[in-house]
Design a protein around this motif. Structure first.
Motif, short mmCIF file in Angstrom:
data_model
loop_
_atom_site.label_atom_id
_atom_site.label_comp_id
_atom_site.label_asym_id
_atom_site.label_seq_id
_atom_site.Cartn_x
_atom_site.Cartn_y
_atom_site.Cartn_z
N LEU A 108 0.70 -1.26 -0.08
CA LEU A 108 0.04 0.04 -0.11
C LEU A 108 0.85 1.18 0.04
CD1 LEU A 108 -2.95 -1.01 2.35
CD2 LEU A 108 -3.25 -0.41 -0.10
N PHE A 109 1.82 1.34 0.51
CA PHE A 109 2.86 2.52 0.91
C PHE A 109 3.10 3.10 -0.69
CE2 PHE A 109 4.51 1.03 5.20
CZ PHE A 109 3.39 1.70 5.95
N PRO A 110 3.53 2.40 -1.34
CA PRO A 110 4.07 3.02 -2.74
C PRO A 110 2.60 3.48 -3.47
CG PRO A 110 4.58 0.73 -2.84
CD PRO A 110 4.14 0.96 -1.69
N ALA A 111 1.51 2.86 -3.21
CA ALA A 111 0.17 3.32 -3.92
C ALA A 111 -0.47 4.71 -3.40
CB ALA A 111 -0.66 1.96 -3.75
N ILE A 112 0.00 4.89 -2.10
CA ILE A 112 -0.80 5.91 -1.62
C ILE A 112 0.05 7.17 -0.96
CG2 ILE A 112 -2.67 4.66 -0.48
CD1 ILE A 112 -1.17 4.90 2.29
N LYS A 113 1.53 7.05 -1.42
CA LYS A 113 2.46 7.90 -0.94
C LYS A 113 2.09 9.31 -1.82
CE LYS A 113 7.53 8.77 -0.58
NZ LYS A 113 7.34 9.20 0.73
N GLY A 114 1.98 10.25 -1.01
CA GLY A 114 1.96 11.43 -1.61
C GLY A 114 0.52 11.76 -2.07
N LYS A 115 -0.53 11.12 -1.84
CA LYS A 115 -1.88 11.06 -2.47
C LYS A 115 -2.86 11.31 -1.05
CE LYS A 115 -0.89 8.10 -6.36
NZ LYS A 115 0.54 7.92 -5.84
N ILE A 116 -3.87 12.05 -1.60
CA ILE A 116 -5.03 12.33 -0.49
C ILE A 116 -6.01 11.95 -1.08
CG2 ILE A 116 -3.87 14.23 0.56
CD1 ILE A 116 -5.62 16.18 -1.23
N GLU A 117 -7.27 11.76 -0.06
CA GLU A 117 -8.62 11.39 -0.80
C GLU A 117 -9.46 12.74 -0.51
OE1 GLU A 117 -10.53 7.78 0.50
OE2 GLU A 117 -12.59 8.94 0.64
N LEU A 118 -10.29 13.09 -1.66
CA LEU A 118 -11.40 14.17 -1.63
C LEU A 118 -12.78 13.57 -1.82
CD1 LEU A 118 -9.17 16.77 -3.64
CD2 LEU A 118 -9.73 16.66 -1.14
N GLY A 119 -13.68 14.02 -1.22
CA GLY A 119 -15.03 13.70 -1.29
C GLY A 119 -15.95 14.53 -2.08
N THR A 187 -8.88 13.53 -13.67
CA THR A 187 -7.67 14.23 -12.79
C THR A 187 -7.34 13.36 -11.83
OG1 THR A 187 -8.64 16.21 -13.49
CG2 THR A 187 -6.92 16.42 -11.84
N ALA A 188 -7.79 12.47 -11.14
CA ALA A 188 -7.67 11.52 -10.37
C ALA A 188 -6.81 10.34 -10.57
CB ALA A 188 -8.98 11.35 -9.43
N GLU A 189 -6.24 9.80 -9.47
CA GLU A 189 -5.44 8.52 -9.65
C GLU A 189 -6.22 7.42 -9.49
OE1 GLU A 189 -2.21 8.01 -9.99
OE2 GLU A 189 -1.80 10.59 -10.20
N ALA A 190 -7.28 7.33 -8.63
CA ALA A 190 -8.30 6.51 -8.87
C ALA A 190 -9.68 7.32 -8.30
CB ALA A 190 -8.07 5.59 -7.75
N SER A 191 -10.80 6.69 -8.63
CA SER A 191 -12.10 7.19 -8.25
C SER A 191 -13.17 6.23 -7.88
CB SER A 191 -12.71 8.09 -9.30
OG SER A 191 -12.79 7.19 -10.43
N LYS A 192 -14.03 6.56 -7.06
CA LYS A 192 -15.05 5.42 -6.79
C LYS A 192 -16.39 5.99 -6.58
CE LYS A 192 -15.84 1.89 -2.94
NZ LYS A 192 -15.33 1.77 -1.82
N MET A 193 -17.37 5.39 -6.87
CA MET A 193 -18.88 5.80 -7.00
C MET A 193 -19.18 5.08 -5.53
SD MET A 193 -19.94 7.88 -9.10
CE MET A 193 -21.72 7.58 -9.28
N ASN A 194 -20.01 5.90 -4.49
CA ASN A 194 -20.48 5.34 -3.45
C ASN A 194 -21.86 5.26 -3.39
OD1 ASN A 194 -17.77 4.87 -2.03
ND2 ASN A 194 -17.74 6.91 -2.02
#
Length: 255
Positions: A108-119, A187-194
């Motif tokens: 997980l560390f390299p996948a999330i390093k320097g990234k934030i989640e926005l809602g 623009t996102a690295e990943a996205s998710k529909m909730n």
């Protein structure tokens, strides 16, 4: 020592670090508790010593947990959130847990390093939704049929009216996905529909963003809001750790 005085270790989140770190105090149920790290290889659990008991997820306790994570995020860019309420008997128990989780953390560390989640939640304004429903000829005819009748006498008509309203909301949700979600997704690295929360919510999305692209993402959100502000309300939140993009809660419980 009484049962009430027995102390345990409350864990906040995981981070990548090769040294012991301190993040200052948090306040839990009226008492200040210092945050510290419990390490294994290049990973650590951020934790606090607290009375050993079950902590209820009320507003104050949940805010404490979130504020603690925010403190850590200011100093570390590899925060793996842990769900609220995990208290262990000792530092040694947490160290064993961390060792068990390390293979997951390492990925997980390299996948999330320097990234934030926005809602982003998009909620339809009542006046706009009523205007759309009133302008729908089929729904208006159905509403006319049930007007003035008891619920029993218009049972089936009300079901049909409800189905028509649901169809209208689904079409609006699809429109929000195309008009708002898709451009932001680019623009996102990943996205998710909730799943939407409540009848008027038309979009409930989470985005994993590189910190360097936060300003660009904000600009796109502002542009979408400017276009739709007369019809919907925006609830834009963050930055958060990658809650929607890591699944550590069940793993902790199973460890």
């Amino acid at each position: 020592m009484s049962q009430e005085e027995k102390m345990g270790i409350y864990i906040i989140c995981g981070i990548q670090t090769e040294k012991e770190e301190e993040f200052g105090p948090i306040e839990l149920e009226g008492e200040k508790r210092e945050l510290f790290t419990i390490s294994y290889k290049d990973s650590a659990m951020v934790a606090a010593e607290v009375p050993m008991k079950i902590y209820h997820p009320n507003k104050e306790n949940l805010m404490m947990h979130q504020q603690a994570i925010s403190l850590v995020m200011k100093q570390n860019d590899t925060v793996i959130p842990v769900s609220f309420g995990n208290v262990f008997h000792s530092r040694e128990d947490v160290a064993v847990l961390l060792e068990n989780l390390y293979p997951q953390f390492e990925k997980l560390f390299p996948a999330i390093k320097g990234k934030i989640e926005l809602g982003l939640k998009v909620i339809g304004k009542k006046e706009w939704l009523e205007e759309l429903a009133g302008g729908n000829e089929k729904m208006e005819k159905m509403a006319e049929k049930v007007r003035g009748k008891s619920e029993a006498a218009s049972y089936y008509e009300r079901i049909q009216l409800g189905e028509a309203a649901q169809k209208l909301f689904l079409s609006l949700q699809e429109e929000m996905q195309a008009e708002i979600f898709q451009p932001l997704k680019d623009t996102a690295e990943a996205s998710k529909m909730n799943d939407p929360i409540g009848e008027k919510m038309l979009l409930n999305a989470s985005f994993l963003i590189d910190r360097d692209k936060e300003e660009e993402f904000d600009q796109k959100v502002n542009e979408a809001h400017e276009k739709w502000k007369d019809k919907v309300d925006f609830n834009y939140s963050g930055p958060w750790p990658a809650y929607n993009f890591v699944n550590i809660r069940l793993t902790v419980e199973d460890a």
